[in-house]
Design a protein around this motif. Structure first.
Motif, PDB file in Angstrom:
ATOM      1  N   GLU A  33       0.835  -1.199   0.000  1.00  0.00           N
ATOM      2  CA  GLU A  33       0.000   0.000   0.000  1.00  0.00           C
ATOM      3  C   GLU A  33       0.878   1.260   0.000  1.00  0.00           C
ATOM      4  N   SER A  34       1.958   1.231   0.782  1.00  0.00           N
ATOM      5  CA  SER A  34       2.883   2.375   0.834  1.00  0.00           C
ATOM      6  C   SER A  34       3.525   2.631  -0.524  1.00  0.00           C
ATOM      7  N   ILE A  35       3.899   1.565  -1.224  1.00  0.00           N
ATOM      8  CA  ILE A  35       4.511   1.704  -2.551  1.00  0.00           C
ATOM      9  C   ILE A  35       3.503   2.326  -3.517  1.00  0.00           C
ATOM     10  N   SER A  36       2.256   1.871  -3.469  1.00  0.00           N
ATOM     11  CA  SER A  36       1.214   2.435  -4.334  1.00  0.00           C
ATOM     12  C   SER A  36       0.988   3.912  -4.030  1.00  0.00           C
ATOM     13  N   ASN A  81       5.933  -7.396  -8.852  1.00  0.00           N
ATOM     14  CA  ASN A  81       6.151  -6.750 -10.152  1.00  0.00           C
ATOM     15  C   ASN A  81       5.325  -5.479 -10.198  1.00  0.00           C
ATOM     16  N   ILE A  82       5.929  -4.403 -10.650  1.00  0.00           N
ATOM     17  CA  ILE A  82       5.205  -3.144 -10.789  1.00  0.00           C
ATOM     18  C   ILE A  82       5.502  -2.571 -12.172  1.00  0.00           C
ATOM     19  N   ASP A  83       4.450  -2.257 -12.906  1.00  0.00           N
ATOM     20  CA  ASP A  83       4.573  -1.563 -14.188  1.00  0.00           C
ATOM     21  C   ASP A  83       3.945  -0.193 -14.015  1.00  0.00           C
ATOM     22  N   MET A  84       4.687   0.845 -14.372  1.00  0.00           N
ATOM     23  CA  MET A  84       4.175   2.204 -14.207  1.00  0.00           C
ATOM     24  C   MET A  84       4.717   3.102 -15.304  1.00  0.00           C
ATOM     25  N   SER A  85       4.128   4.264 -15.412  1.00  0.00           N
ATOM     26  CA  SER A  85       4.600   5.243 -16.378  1.00  0.00           C
ATOM     27  C   SER A  85       4.473   6.635 -15.773  1.00  0.00           C
ATOM     28  N   GLY A  86       5.244   7.547 -16.322  1.00  0.00           N
ATOM     29  CA  GLY A  86       5.218   8.922 -15.842  1.00  0.00           C
ATOM     30  C   GLY A  86       6.513   9.629 -16.160  1.00  0.00           C
ATOM     31  N   ASP A  87       6.728  10.716 -15.494  1.00  0.00           N
ATOM     32  CA  ASP A  87       7.901  11.547 -15.685  1.00  0.00           C
ATOM     33  C   ASP A  87       9.118  10.897 -15.015  1.00  0.00           C
ATOM     34  N   TYR A  88      10.280  10.951 -15.672  1.00  0.00           N
ATOM     35  CA  TYR A  88      11.486  10.329 -15.141  1.00  0.00           C
ATOM     36  C   TYR A  88      11.873  10.910 -13.776  1.00  0.00           C
ATOM     37  N   LEU A  89      11.800  12.225 -13.623  1.00  0.00           N
ATOM     38  CA  LEU A  89      12.165  12.839 -12.341  1.00  0.00           C
ATOM     39  C   LEU A  89      11.215  12.403 -11.227  1.00  0.00           C
ATOM     40  N   SER A  90       9.956  12.205 -11.556  1.00  0.00           N
ATOM     41  CA  SER A  90       9.001  11.699 -10.565  1.00  0.00           C
ATOM     42  C   SER A  90       9.372  10.284 -10.146  1.00  0.00           C
ATOM     43  N   TYR A  91       9.828   9.482 -11.101  1.00  0.00           N
ATOM     44  CA  TYR A  91      10.250   8.124 -10.780  1.00  0.00           C
ATOM     45  C   TYR A  91      11.467   8.150  -9.853  1.00  0.00           C
ATOM     46  N   MET A  92      12.393   9.062 -10.090  1.00  0.00           N
ATOM     47  CA  MET A  92      13.557   9.173  -9.207  1.00  0.00           C
ATOM     48  C   MET A  92      13.124   9.587  -7.795  1.00  0.00           C
ATOM     49  N   SER A  93      12.090  10.415  -7.692  1.00  0.00           N
ATOM     50  CA  SER A  93      11.550  10.772  -6.371  1.00  0.00           C
ATOM     51  C   SER A  93      10.935   9.554  -5.700  1.00  0.00           C
ATOM     52  N   LEU A  94      10.263   8.705  -6.479  1.00  0.00           N
ATOM     53  CA  LEU A  94       9.706   7.467  -5.934  1.00  0.00           C
ATOM     54  C   LEU A  94      10.828   6.584  -5.399  1.00  0.00           C
ATOM     55  N   ARG A  95      11.920   6.472  -6.143  1.00  0.00           N
ATOM     56  CA  ARG A  95      13.061   5.661  -5.697  1.00  0.00           C
ATOM     57  C   ARG A  95      13.628   6.192  -4.382  1.00  0.00           C
ATOM     58  N   ALA A 104      13.208  -2.698   4.819  1.00  0.00           N
ATOM     59  CA  ALA A 104      14.114  -2.891   3.686  1.00  0.00           C
ATOM     60  C   ALA A 104      13.353  -3.376   2.459  1.00  0.00           C
ATOM     61  N   VAL A 105      13.616  -2.741   1.324  1.00  0.00           N
ATOM     62  CA  VAL A 105      13.041  -3.130   0.037  1.00  0.00           C
ATOM     63  C   VAL A 105      14.188  -3.145  -0.963  1.00  0.00           C
ATOM     64  N   ASN A 106      14.367  -4.277  -1.648  1.00  0.00           N
ATOM     65  CA  ASN A 106      15.457  -4.437  -2.612  1.00  0.00           C
ATOM     66  C   ASN A 106      14.924  -4.338  -4.028  1.00  0.00           C
ATOM     67  N   THR A 107      15.746  -3.820  -4.924  1.00  0.00           N
ATOM     68  CA  THR A 107      15.404  -3.781  -6.342  1.00  0.00           C
ATOM     69  C   THR A 107      16.030  -4.990  -7.010  1.00  0.00           C
ATOM     70  N   GLU A 108      15.187  -5.880  -7.527  1.00  0.00           N
ATOM     71  CA  GLU A 108      15.664  -7.086  -8.213  1.00  0.00           C
ATOM     72  C   GLU A 108      15.887  -6.814  -9.706  1.00  0.00           C
ATOM     73  N   GLU A 109      14.940  -6.105 -10.321  1.00  0.00           N
ATOM     74  CA  GLU A 109      15.015  -5.767 -11.752  1.00  0.00           C
ATOM     75  C   GLU A 109      14.473  -4.362 -11.939  1.00  0.00           C
ATOM     76  N   GLU A 110      14.999  -3.692 -12.960  1.00  0.00           N
ATOM     77  CA  GLU A 110      14.502  -2.357 -13.285  1.00  0.00           C
ATOM     78  C   GLU A 110      14.720  -2.116 -14.770  1.00  0.00           C
TER      79      GLU A 110
END
Length: 135
Positions: A33-36, A81-95, A104-110
């Motif tokens: 829910e937090s990720i969403s 698995n999460i598929d999303m779209s939007g502005d690149y800078l917004s995605y960096m803010s999400l990261r 702890a949350v790990n990135t397996e694939e990107e």
């Protein structure tokens, strides 16, 4: 009394370290829910969100335990698995938001692809995140 307080603080730090890695089942739901909510906060459109089957992680076998064929499950690796779209800078803010989560949350694939239809820094993202839960 001072010694007991120091020991208590040490135990709390150990507990926080362990609980940062491992989740309970209800905490996993809260994490998803937090990720969403992070995605929505940063203006990303989530196209797909699916959980994979948990992967059992077994205890390490030592010479003593080699005789005993029953290996104990120590924890589970949970992937989403999460598929999303939007502005690149917004995605960096999400990261950045993901990195600041208490658990702890790990990135397996990107995978980040330019969205040529819209242009202007729009991207399509496929992300596989993982975390751990106790049995």
């Amino acid at each position: 009394l001072d010694i007991e307080e120091v020991l208590l603080q040490e135990r709390r730090r150990e507990y926080e370290k362990i609980t940062r890695i491992f989740h309970s089942e209800s905490e996993l739901e809260e994490l998803y829910e937090s990720i969403s909510k992070l995605a929505i906060r940063y203006g990303l459109k989530v196209a797909g969100f699916s959980r994979k089957q948990p992967e059992a992680i077994y205890e390490v076998i030592t010479e003593k335990k080699r005789k005993n064929k029953d290996r104990k499950i120590t924890h589970y690796k949970m992937k989403v698995n999460i598929d999303m779209s939007g502005d690149y800078l917004s995605y960096m803010s999400l990261r950045t938001g993901l990195a600041e989560l208490k658990k702890a949350v790990n990135t397996e694939e990107e995978t980040i692809d330019m969205d040529n239809e819209d242009g202007g820094g729009q991207v399509k993202i496929h992300l596989v995140l993982s975390t751990y839960r106790l049995p």
